[in-house]
Each structure stands twice: as C-alpha cells, then as structure tokens.
Design an enzyme around this catalytic site. Structure first.
Site, PDB file in Angstrom:
ATOM      1  N   THR A  54       1.526 -25.668  -5.349  1.00 29.37           N
ATOM      2  CA  THR A  54       0.602 -26.625  -4.743  1.00 29.37           C
ATOM      3  C   THR A  54      -0.005 -27.467  -5.853  1.00 29.37           C
ATOM      4  OG1 THR A  54      -1.419 -25.299  -4.919  1.00 29.37           O
ATOM      5  CG2 THR A  54       0.054 -24.818  -3.062  1.00 29.37           C
ATOM      6  N   CYS A  55      -0.917 -28.381  -5.484  1.00 29.08           N
ATOM      7  CA  CYS A  55      -1.539 -29.211  -6.514  1.00 29.08           C
ATOM      8  C   CYS A  55      -2.414 -28.387  -7.444  1.00 29.08           C
ATOM      9  CB  CYS A  55      -2.358 -30.328  -5.876  1.00 29.08           C
ATOM     10  SG  CYS A  55      -3.686 -29.758  -4.797  1.00 29.08           S
ATOM     11  N   ASN A  56      -2.835 -27.201  -7.006  1.00 31.34           N
ATOM     12  CA  ASN A  56      -3.741 -26.382  -7.816  1.00 31.34           C
ATOM     13  C   ASN A  56      -3.093 -25.166  -8.456  1.00 31.34           C
ATOM     14  OD1 ASN A  56      -6.000 -27.976  -7.450  1.00 31.34           O
ATOM     15  ND2 ASN A  56      -6.547 -26.971  -5.537  1.00 31.34           N
ATOM     16  N   ARG A  57      -1.842 -24.848  -8.090  1.00 27.67           N
ATOM     17  CA  ARG A  57      -1.246 -23.627  -8.628  1.00 27.67           C
ATOM     18  C   ARG A  57       0.275 -23.654  -8.509  1.00 27.67           C
ATOM     19  NH1 ARG A  57      -3.892 -19.499  -7.061  1.00 27.67           N
ATOM     20  NH2 ARG A  57      -5.519 -20.680  -6.016  1.00 27.67           N
ATOM     21  N   GLN A 123       0.292 -23.623   3.198  1.00 32.35           N
ATOM     22  CA  GLN A 123       1.214 -23.835   2.079  1.00 32.35           C
ATOM     23  C   GLN A 123       1.952 -22.549   1.719  1.00 32.35           C
ATOM     24  OE1 GLN A 123      -1.857 -25.373  -0.511  1.00 32.35           O
ATOM     25  NE2 GLN A 123      -1.199 -27.488  -0.228  1.00 32.35           N
ATOM     26  N   ALA A 193       2.466 -39.803   2.438  1.00 38.03           N
ATOM     27  CA  ALA A 193       2.225 -39.544   3.855  1.00 38.03           C
ATOM     28  C   ALA A 193       2.288 -38.059   4.164  1.00 38.03           C
ATOM     29  CB  ALA A 193       3.243 -40.312   4.716  1.00 38.03           C
ATOM     30  N   GLU A 195       0.668 -33.906   3.831  1.00 37.09           N
ATOM     31  CA  GLU A 195      -0.461 -33.205   4.430  1.00 37.09           C
ATOM     32  C   GLU A 195      -1.783 -33.592   3.772  1.00 37.09           C
ATOM     33  OE1 GLU A 195      -1.763 -28.579   5.468  1.00 37.09           O
ATOM     34  OE2 GLU A 195       0.043 -28.991   4.302  1.00 37.09           O
ATOM     35  N   MET A 196      -1.796 -33.699   2.443  1.00 38.13           N
ATOM     36  CA  MET A 196      -3.038 -34.013   1.748  1.00 38.13           C
ATOM     37  C   MET A 196      -3.515 -35.430   2.084  1.00 38.13           C
ATOM     38  SD  MET A 196      -5.304 -32.699  -0.301  1.00 38.13           S
ATOM     39  CE  MET A 196      -4.615 -31.464  -1.401  1.00 38.13           C
ATOM     40  N   ILE A 197      -2.585 -36.383   2.142  1.00 37.80           N
ATOM     41  CA  ILE A 197      -2.950 -37.751   2.501  1.00 37.80           C
ATOM     42  C   ILE A 197      -3.416 -37.815   3.954  1.00 37.80           C
ATOM     43  CG2 ILE A 197      -1.988 -40.048   2.943  1.00 37.80           C
ATOM     44  CD1 ILE A 197      -2.682 -39.582   0.028  1.00 37.80           C
TER      45      ILE A 197
END
Length: 423
Positions: A54-57, A123, A193, A195-197
């Site tokens: 993910t963006c953090n791990r 996720q 486009a 999930e985070m956006i």
C-alpha cells in the site's frame, strides 16, 4: 510449520525508499512467482507467500517447514535494487506469534498512519485474493489471514477504534481549507481513478468546489468517477497543458515514475500569475517530483506530510486500542494453538495408516475363517483379540524396556492414553 514476515512502513522507512518496494495489484502474481521460485533451489521448495503493498507499507508473509528470513530479505533487497544493509536499517522482521500479532494489528487498523482506518482491511483482502489466484497461498497463510479478518471484524464491532479517526483524504481537505478561504471557489483536479482518489474526491465534493476534473490514463474509468461528482474527465496526456486551470491537485496513480514534473508546474504557475496551488501526492512511488515543493506559491504535501494531521484525536482512541489489543492477544493464542497442532498432522496420518493396515489384515483373516466354516461368534472373537493385541503390543514392549526411570515415564504416558476412564 513456521511463519515469518518482513516489511517496511511509514514509521520505519522514508517515502522514497518505500517507493522502491511498491507493487501494483497486477504485479503481485508475477512478483510472488519470482519470490517462490527463488526458494526452489534450496531447502524450502514448498513456501507459501503473500505480499501486501500500500502507500504506507510493503510486507511479505511466508510459511514453510523452516523459516528463511535471510533468504527473503536478500530477495526483497534485490527486487528493490538496494543494498541489504540499507533495507535492514529500515525494515522489521517477525516470526510465528509476532508475525500473527502484526497481521492482526494491521487488519484492525492499529498499525496504520490513520489509527482505526478501515481501508487497509480491504487492501489486505485484495492482497490475499491475489496470492490465492497466483497459487501462492497454502492452508497456513490462509488461516493466518482469515483469522486476521475475523479479529478485525471483532475489534470494529466491540470497540470504538474507528471513532474520531481522520482519513488521509479528510486531512487533505482540512489543509486545503487553511490555504483557501472558501473551497467553493476552487477548481479541483484528481489524477488517477483508484480507491484513494475516489475517497479524496468524495471528501472534496462535499465542500462543493466550483469544478471537479479527473485525469486518468484510461478515459472511460475517469469518466465513470467524474460523472459521480458532476465533473469532467480528461486524458492524462492533456495534464501538462491544463494544469494551470486548477487550484487544487490531488494525485494517486500506480505509475513507477513521476507524472507531474517540475517544468510543468513552473509553466502552470507562470500562467496562473503565481496564484497559489495546493497539491497532494498520495502515491508511492511519488507522482509529483519532489523539487516542486521548493517552488514559491506551491503547497505540496505527501502521505508522510499528512501524518501529523491524521493523528489528531488519537488520544481519544487509546481506550479502544487497549480493548483491541486484548482481542488480538486472544486471536494470536488461538492461531498459535492451531499452528502447533499442525506439527502433529504427519504423526496422525501415520497412526491412521497403521490402524488401517491392522484393520485390513484382521478383516482378511476373518474372511478366511468364515470361508472355512468357522462360526461368526468365533470369528468376531478372533478379530477383536487380534486388533487388541496389535494395538497393545508397542505399549507392552515399552513397559518392559529401558531403566526404571524411563519405565515410570512410559507407564504415566500409557496410563494417560489408555486408562482415561479409570482416572
């Protein structure tokens, strides 16, 4: 059976290093194949594996008869193109119970930048499905993750861990509100486009900005998201020429290289006559070149920059954290009990095979006696006596072998196994 995990996250590694180990969902299957193939030449031919990115791990979970942390470390360092020593200085390793505890805490939102956030659970489920599709998920890791999901559900049901949490998207809106007096007068561009956006667009749309646009590599997907908010869709290729139109830019794509460069932002600022721009880069690796942050009139925030904002109110959730840890402790104990039982499976299989062999032999003997005209009563008596003798032979032999101390220990074991009704 041994379980191990290694990884790096927002608390242990800077954003650019995490970016080297970010895997898009469609990269998971070939990456897992590469990892598992790397074990085939050694003494770990049957390794289960899963990757959460993910963006953090980025975390790797493995299971096999013998742990192979060093090998997994070497493979990950090579895949990211960094020296093993550098990776070790920013990574963490976990084994058996601690690996399970970590997985449970991650699923429950206790190890997230946003304490209690629920996005990580989805996720993780995506990662598990990817590993399963790739044929990399065996019974041990499947149990680990299914129990993670069950623990996470219990934590969210029994505690208020998600109460008062501030998402990354909400934090971005809060920061934008500090720069622009009225968000209703701003034009907002979302790049990507996913999930985070989608989450970010939902939060910004609630502030009713003047306009919303979505730039995406696939125009159809961008149109689908933009239509939900009454916005327009544009091609990613048109981004440099239209960047000056927007006051707020939020980007999160799966690109491995920055898609918004310093030059494009400088030209946009010139066209805007240096009216300020608020930019949020939620991608790992980065979507926006880091040099952009140094420009005057640019307010650029990355996922790490948002950490202080999203952790506000964390003190209010500490009681919920304590409750969640109790639930997680119970989950870890249950998993370790299950894992320990897995070690007896080969012995159980051997015992069943031996019992079947004895049963088959006595059945064959009984059929011969019946064929000779023996009475059914006599045949049943002989068969039961034969089975009993086979079952007791080993125990009786052990009782007469060894010294006094070993015989005493054997007697206690046999008593516990065969004389339970008399106890």
């Amino acid at each position: 059976m041994s379980v191990w995990a290694l990884g790096l996250n927002h608390t242990t590694a800077p954003l650019d290093l995490r970016g080297r180990f970010a895997f898009a969902l469609d990269q998971i299957a070939p990456t897992l194949q590469s990892l598992r193939s790397s074990f085939s030449s050694g003494r770990h031919p049957q390794v289960e594996a899963a990757i959460i990115s993910t963006c953090n791990r980025t975390e790797i979970y493995c299971a096999s008869e013998h742990a192979a942390l060093d090998h997994t470390f070497g493979w990950l360092a090579q895949s990211g193109g960094v020296a093993p020593a550098l990776l070790r200085s920013h990574a963490y390793t976990l084994h058996d119970g601690e690996a399970a505890r970590h997985a449970f805490r991650v699923a429950s939102g206790l190890d997230s930048m946003v304490l209690g956030e629920a996005q990580i659970l989805g996720q993780m489920k995506d990662a598990v499905r990817a590993a399963e599709t790739a044929g990399a998920l065996g019974s041990t890791l499947n149990q680990l993750f299914q129990r993670s999901f069950a623990v996470a559900k219990e934590v969210r049901t029994a505690t208020e861990i998600g109460a008062h949490s501030i998402s990354m998207a909400a934090a971005a809106v809060r920061l934008a509100g500090q720069l622009f007096e009225d968000l209703r007068k701003t034009r907002v561009l979302f790049v990507g486009a996913g999930e985070m956006i989608d989450l970010a667009a939902t939060h910004f749309a609630a502030k009713e900005p003047k306009s919303i646009a979505v730039a995406n590599r696939t125009l159809e997907r961008g149109e689908k998201l933009a239509s939900r908010f009454g916005g327009e869709a544009m091609r990613l290729a048109d981004l440099p020429s239209r960047l000056a139109e927007f006051d707020i830019v939020v980007s999160c794509t799966a690109s491995t290289l920055p898609i918004i460069g310093l030059g494009a932002v400088e030209r946009a600022l010139k066209a805007r006559k240096h009216r300020p721009m608020f930019m949020v880069d939620l991608a790992v690796p980065r979507d926006i070149e880091p040099e952009v942050k140094a420009l005057e009139d640019i307010y650029l925030y990355t996922v790490d920059d948002l950490a202080q904002v999203v952790q506000q109110g964390q003190a209010n959730r500490q009681a919920a954290v304590a409750q969640a840890e109790v639930i997680i402790d119970a989950g870890v104990q249950n998993f370790m009990h299950w894992l320990g039982q897995r070690g007896t499976v080969p012995l159980i299989q051997q015992l069943n095979a031996q019992a079947d062999e004895w049963r088959a032999a006595e059945m064959a003997r009984a059929r011969k006696l019946l064929a000779k005209g023996e009475s059914i009563e006599a045949v049943l008596e002989a068969m039961s006596r034969g089975l009993t003798q086979k079952m007791m032979h080993g125990a009786m032999a052990e009782l007469h072998a060894g010294d006094a101390a070993s015989r005493e220990q054997t007697a206690q074991t046999i008593s516990r196994l065969f004389l339970r009704k008399e106890r």
